[in-house]
Design a protein around this motif. Structure first.
Motif, PDB file in Angstrom:
ATOM      1  N   ILE A  20      58.610 -27.620 -52.697  1.00 15.63           N
ATOM      2  CA  ILE A  20      58.777 -27.640 -51.214  1.00 15.63           C
ATOM      3  C   ILE A  20      60.271 -27.943 -51.156  1.00 15.63           C
ATOM      4  O   ILE A  20      60.853 -28.751 -52.074  1.00 15.63           O
ATOM      5  N   THR A  66      64.176 -27.166 -48.636  1.00 18.65           N
ATOM      6  CA  THR A  66      64.855 -26.571 -47.570  1.00 18.65           C
ATOM      7  C   THR A  66      65.255 -25.262 -47.748  1.00 18.65           C
ATOM      8  O   THR A  66      65.358 -24.666 -48.648  1.00 18.65           O
ATOM      9  N   ILE A 115      49.237 -30.654 -46.172  1.00 18.15           N
ATOM     10  CA  ILE A 115      50.477 -30.446 -46.214  1.00 18.15           C
ATOM     11  C   ILE A 115      51.120 -30.327 -44.712  1.00 18.15           C
ATOM     12  O   ILE A 115      52.196 -30.454 -44.626  1.00 18.15           O
ATOM     13  N   LYS A 116      50.181 -29.491 -43.833  1.00 15.37           N
ATOM     14  CA  LYS A 116      50.677 -29.347 -42.647  1.00 15.37           C
ATOM     15  C   LYS A 116      51.082 -30.481 -42.061  1.00 15.37           C
ATOM     16  O   LYS A 116      52.021 -30.909 -41.194  1.00 15.37           O
ATOM     17  N   MET A 161      54.452 -32.046 -43.345  1.00 17.29           N
ATOM     18  CA  MET A 161      55.477 -31.102 -42.885  1.00 17.29           C
ATOM     19  C   MET A 161      55.804 -31.793 -41.571  1.00 17.29           C
ATOM     20  O   MET A 161      57.021 -31.199 -41.137  1.00 17.29           O
ATOM     21  N   ARG A 162      55.244 -32.187 -40.794  1.00 19.70           N
ATOM     22  CA  ARG A 162      55.471 -32.603 -39.358  1.00 19.70           C
ATOM     23  C   ARG A 162      56.012 -31.667 -38.634  1.00 19.70           C
ATOM     24  O   ARG A 162      56.905 -31.773 -37.913  1.00 19.70           O
ATOM     25  N   ARG A 197      57.388 -28.815 -39.295  1.00 17.79           N
ATOM     26  CA  ARG A 197      58.528 -27.895 -40.080  1.00 17.79           C
ATOM     27  C   ARG A 197      57.816 -26.796 -40.575  1.00 17.79           C
ATOM     28  O   ARG A 197      56.605 -26.790 -41.059  1.00 17.79           O
ATOM     29  N   LEU A 227      56.938 -23.376 -42.947  1.00 17.76           N
ATOM     30  CA  LEU A 227      56.521 -23.318 -44.407  1.00 17.76           C
ATOM     31  C   LEU A 227      56.320 -21.765 -44.625  1.00 17.76           C
ATOM     32  O   LEU A 227      55.697 -21.344 -43.980  1.00 17.76           O
TER      33      LEU A 227
END
Length: 71
Positions: A6, A8, A37-38, A41-42, A44, A46
């Motif tokens: 992961i 940016t 994972i979702k 990621m809050r 964000r 993917l």
């Protein structure tokens, strides 16, 4: 084991998120991992790139991924 690299979009803040699974990783385990994972990621975005592992192509996995297109 299942893992994601992961970072940016600019390539910053790289990290690895992995899960060790006793025995074989089954299709249900992939879906559970992706749900976790979702949450991590809050909201964000993917970009998920799968290899050709049969578990990645299982109907339960592809159906869940398809249902998450808005994510």
């Amino acid at each position: 084991m299942v893992a994601l690299l992961i970072f940016t979009p600019e390539g910053r803040n790289p990290r690895v998120a992995f899960r060790l699974q006793p025995g074989a990783m089954k299709k249900e385990h992939f879906v559970a991992y992706l749900k976790d994972i979702k949450r991590m990621m809050r909201g964000r975005k993917l970009l998920l790139i799968w290899d050709g592992l049969p578990g990645h192509k299982a109907k339960i996995v592809t159906d869940w991924i398809t249902s998450q297109k808005s994510w």
